[in-house]
Design a protein around this motif. Structure first.
Motif, PDB file in Angstrom:
ATOM      1  N   SER A   1       0.416  -1.006  -0.124  1.00 33.94           N
ATOM      2  CA  SER A   1       0.142   0.023   0.464  1.00 33.94           C
ATOM      3  C   SER A   1       0.865   1.111  -0.053  1.00 33.94           C
ATOM      4  CB  SER A   1      -0.897  -0.049   1.119  1.00 33.94           C
ATOM      5  OG  SER A   1      -0.146   0.089   2.817  1.00 33.94           O
TER       6      SER A   1
ATOM      7  N   ALA B   1       0.575   3.682  -2.568  1.00 31.19           N
ATOM      8  CA  ALA B   1      -0.159   5.049  -2.621  1.00 31.19           C
ATOM      9  C   ALA B   1       0.617   6.638  -2.982  1.00 31.19           C
ATOM     10  CB  ALA B   1      -0.060   5.651  -1.061  1.00 31.19           C
ATOM     11  N   ALA B   2       2.275   6.037  -3.095  1.00 36.89           N
ATOM     12  CA  ALA B   2       3.197   6.669  -3.509  1.00 36.89           C
ATOM     13  C   ALA B   2       2.435   7.249  -4.935  1.00 36.89           C
ATOM     14  CB  ALA B   2       4.767   6.784  -3.279  1.00 36.89           C
TER      15      ALA B   2
ATOM     16  N   ALA C   1       0.247   6.376  -6.727  1.00 38.07           N
ATOM     17  CA  ALA C   1      -1.219   7.079  -6.944  1.00 38.07           C
ATOM     18  C   ALA C   1      -0.999   9.276  -6.714  1.00 38.07           C
ATOM     19  CB  ALA C   1      -2.503   6.966  -5.436  1.00 38.07           C
ATOM     20  N   ALA C   2      -0.274   9.214  -5.882  1.00 40.51           N
ATOM     21  CA  ALA C   2       0.048  10.859  -5.702  1.00 40.51           C
ATOM     22  C   ALA C   2       0.840  11.429  -6.547  1.00 40.51           C
ATOM     23  CB  ALA C   2       1.321  11.044  -3.991  1.00 40.51           C
ATOM     24  N   LEU C   3       2.260  10.245  -7.294  1.00 39.55           N
ATOM     25  CA  LEU C   3       2.920  11.171  -8.590  1.00 39.55           C
ATOM     26  C   LEU C   3       2.023  11.242  -9.558  1.00 39.55           C
ATOM     27  CD1 LEU C   3       5.691   8.761  -7.583  1.00 39.55           C
ATOM     28  CD2 LEU C   3       5.607  11.785  -7.645  1.00 39.55           C
TER      29      LEU C   3
ATOM     30  N   THR D   1      -1.512  11.790  -9.463  1.00 39.78           N
ATOM     31  CA  THR D   1      -2.134  12.598  -9.253  1.00 39.78           C
ATOM     32  C   THR D   1      -1.550  14.018 -10.047  1.00 39.78           C
ATOM     33  OG1 THR D   1      -3.362  11.577  -7.834  1.00 39.78           O
ATOM     34  CG2 THR D   1      -3.906  14.395  -7.643  1.00 39.78           C
ATOM     35  N   MET D   2      -0.230  14.397  -9.171  1.00 39.77           N
ATOM     36  CA  MET D   2       0.890  15.134  -8.994  1.00 39.77           C
ATOM     37  C   MET D   2       0.991  16.066 -10.598  1.00 39.77           C
ATOM     38  SD  MET D   2       3.857  16.178  -7.526  1.00 39.77           S
ATOM     39  CE  MET D   2       3.748  15.844  -5.999  1.00 39.77           C
TER      40      MET D   2
ATOM     41  N   THR E   1      -2.343  17.307 -12.085  1.00 38.59           N
ATOM     42  CA  THR E   1      -2.569  18.522 -11.685  1.00 38.59           C
ATOM     43  C   THR E   1      -1.404  19.480 -12.687  1.00 38.59           C
ATOM     44  OG1 THR E   1      -3.416  17.768  -9.396  1.00 38.59           O
ATOM     45  CG2 THR E   1      -2.489  19.440  -9.678  1.00 38.59           C
TER      46      THR E   1
END
Length: 272
Positions: free
Chosen positions: A165, A169-170, A172-174, A176-177, A180
């Protein structure tokens, strides 16, 4: 976990703190020392996404044995797992099957093991005797069956997802960034293009206004004298003379007229 029974004795040692895939590797190495050719077919042995109910495949001469490893320390392995391994054994064409747990089996599982002489059950006490001392892991792992009651019934797969996980999560964060930043960059480009378009429109409007004004104005370059509008009488041009207004202007006007008449008399031929 719903439908599972807790162990009567929970181990707290190095073997209980190793990860589930390390437990499979320990068992694979043990059977290699016993002379078996071991094929690690479970998910802990490489890139296999599913184990098909088998973690290890043991071969020695004409002997083929399937092995299922259960790194469970909190819950007892039920009889369903025993029956499933019996079915897998026949599918793989094996002459025997072994199911190993780092914890305990339920009484019904043990009873099923006694009924089928081709299957062998190895619990936590026996496996510790087989392996001997186990090195303490550098990073202790929680046992795969120690999870809250609301967790999915399949503990191994749930634990595997939980162990990965942080990476998920990392990632998914990348993602998303990146999305954006892409959206912001596109918005910035759109704003620049809109500003440039508005500036171009304003410049074109000003140029058109100046051109329209210039077309209505008389030329003003040096040496050019604007002509006064010609007076007309009933549509025909009329000569307009400037009428003198002062005595000096009148005298000068009379003098010029007299001179003009003299010139006309000299230049005009006499009539016969």
């Amino acid at each position: 976990m719903s439908g599972f029974k807790p162990v009567t004795h929970r181990y707290d040692d190095a073997l209980s703190r190793v990860s589930w895939d390390a437990f499979e590797r320990l068992m694979a190495e043990h059977y290699r020392r016993l002379g078996y050719a071991v094929e690690h077919v479970g998910t802990g042995g490489g890139f296999n996404r599913t184990d098909g109910g088998i973690d290890l495949l043991l071969r020695r001469e004409q002997e083929v044995i399937v092995v299922q490893c259960k790194h469970w320390n909190c819950w007892q392995v039920p009889h369903n797992d025993v029956h499933q391994l019996i079915g897998v054994m026949h599918t793989a064409g094996a002459i025997g099957a072994i199911i190993i747990t780092s914890g305990e089996f339920t009484p019904k599982a043990i009873e099923s093991g006694f009924k089928f002489r081709h299957i062998r059950l190895i619990d936590g006490r026996a496996v510790r005797a087989m392996l001997g001392p186990v090195a303490e892991p550098e990073m202790p792992h929680a046992t795969v069956d120690c999870m809250p009651d609301w967790a999915p019934v399949r503990p191994r797969r749930s634990a595997r997802r939980r162990s990965h996980s942080p990476l998920v999560a990392a990632a998914a964060a990348l993602i998303t960034m990146a999305v954006t930043l892409t959206v912001l960059y596109q918005y910035y480009l759109n704003e620049i293009q809109r500003a440039q378009l508005e500036a171009t429109r304003a410049s074109m409007t000003q140029a058109a206004t100046r051109l329209a004004q210039a077309s209505r104005m008389p030329p003003t370059y040096p040496g050019f004298t604007a002509h006064k509008p010609t007076s007309t009488i009933q549509g025909h041009p009329a000569i307009v003379h400037d009428t003198p207004t002062s005595k000096t202007d009148i005298a000068e006007w009379e003098r010029q007229n007299a001179a003009s008449m003299r010139i006309l008399e000299k230049t005009t031929p006499s009539l016969p």
